[in-house]
Design a protein around this motif. Structure first.
Motif, short mmCIF file in Angstrom:
data_model
loop_
_atom_site.label_atom_id
_atom_site.label_comp_id
_atom_site.label_asym_id
_atom_site.label_seq_id
_atom_site.Cartn_x
_atom_site.Cartn_y
_atom_site.Cartn_z
N ALA A 172 -1.29 -9.42 1.08
CA ALA A 172 -0.96 -8.18 1.80
C ALA A 172 -1.32 -6.96 0.96
CB ALA A 172 0.53 -8.17 2.17
N TRP A 173 -1.05 -7.02 -0.31
CA TRP A 173 -1.38 -5.91 -1.21
C TRP A 173 -2.89 -5.66 -1.22
CZ3 TRP A 173 -2.71 -7.17 -6.77
CH2 TRP A 173 -3.07 -6.03 -7.48
N MET A 174 -3.67 -6.73 -1.27
CA MET A 174 -5.13 -6.58 -1.27
C MET A 174 -5.61 -5.93 0.03
SD MET A 174 -6.33 -7.64 -4.09
CE MET A 174 -5.60 -8.42 -5.50
N LEU A 175 -5.05 -6.33 1.15
CA LEU A 175 -5.41 -5.72 2.43
C LEU A 175 -4.96 -4.26 2.49
CD1 LEU A 175 -4.42 -8.73 4.67
CD2 LEU A 175 -6.75 -7.87 4.34
N ARG A 176 -3.75 -4.01 2.05
CA ARG A 176 -3.21 -2.64 2.05
C ARG A 176 -4.09 -1.71 1.21
NH1 ARG A 176 1.39 -4.01 0.03
NH2 ARG A 176 2.18 -4.97 1.94
N ALA A 177 -4.58 -2.21 0.08
CA ALA A 177 -5.44 -1.41 -0.79
C ALA A 177 -6.73 -0.98 -0.09
CB ALA A 177 -5.76 -2.19 -2.08
N HIS A 178 -7.23 -1.82 0.81
CA HIS A 178 -8.43 -1.47 1.57
C HIS A 178 -8.16 -0.40 2.63
CE1 HIS A 178 -10.28 -4.98 -0.30
NE2 HIS A 178 -11.44 -4.48 0.09
N LEU A 179 -6.91 -0.23 3.00
CA LEU A 179 -6.58 0.79 3.99
C LEU A 179 -6.24 2.14 3.37
CD1 LEU A 179 -4.35 -1.27 6.45
CD2 LEU A 179 -6.71 -0.51 6.80
N ALA A 180 -6.04 2.15 2.05
CA ALA A 180 -5.64 3.39 1.36
C ALA A 180 -6.75 4.42 1.38
CB ALA A 180 -5.24 3.08 -0.09
#
Length: 180
Positions: A172-180
């Motif tokens: 989830a953190w890796m995906l969230r980082a792509h949305l930042a």
């Protein structure tokens, strides 16, 4: 079981047993508690299988300027999910039940929603859909961990699920980082 939205979830069904018992198991957990744990794990197995298929679909169909990194990210995540799925099915067997292994069985049990389109939505939509599903699984796992440990007296499953939850937190953190 009614399907829920990708951010909404339902507790494990208490009245319907989805696990078929295998040979006699004497591991210090009552038959009733092992059946309840297996049912919770069956639902998680279904959610993980649906998330695997969705991640694989997005890997195949992502387009746009971020194609390369997202293609690789989705591949890494579906590869990790394949291992998670196998470990959950094996945990179900360890507590003395057979694992669900059909697509119809997964769709019947899953709390997550299937993604039916190919190529619809942006790469950000794909990332957000996967992030929502991982976060749903994380929230559900927290409840399942508490039930396994406190209600069903199965510290092994609680520990097992804690490790899986941490894997989902990382994805989830890796995906969230792509949305930042």
């Amino acid at each position: 079981m009614a399907k829920k939205s990708k951010t909404e979830s339902a507790p494990a069904p208490a009245s319907k047993s989805v696990s078929k018992k295998s040979a006699s198991v004497n591991i210090g957990i009552s038959d009733k508690n092992r059946a309840a744990v297996a049912n919770d794990l069956q639902i998680l197995l279904a959610d993980e299988s649906l998330l695997y298929a969705k991640t694989r679909n997005f890997h195949w169909n992502v387009e746009g300027p971020h194609f390369g990194p997202l293609h690789k990210l989705f591949e890494a995540q579906y590869t990790e999910l394949a291992e998670v799925i196998d470990s959950i099915a094996e945990r179900i067997r360890k507590v003395g039940h057979y694992a669900v292994g059909t697509l119809s069985g997964f769709l019947n049990l899953a709390r997550l929603l299937e993604h039916n389109g190919e190529g619809d939505g942006t790469d950000r939509d794909m990332i957000q859909a996967l992030l929502d599903d991982h976060e749903t699984i994380i929230r559900e796992m927290r409840n399942t961990i508490d039930r396994a440990d406190d209600t069903y007296k199965d510290a092994g499953t609680a520990d097992f699920l804690t490790g899986l939850m941490e894997q989902h937190e990382t994805m989830a953190w890796m995906l969230r980082a792509h949305l930042a």
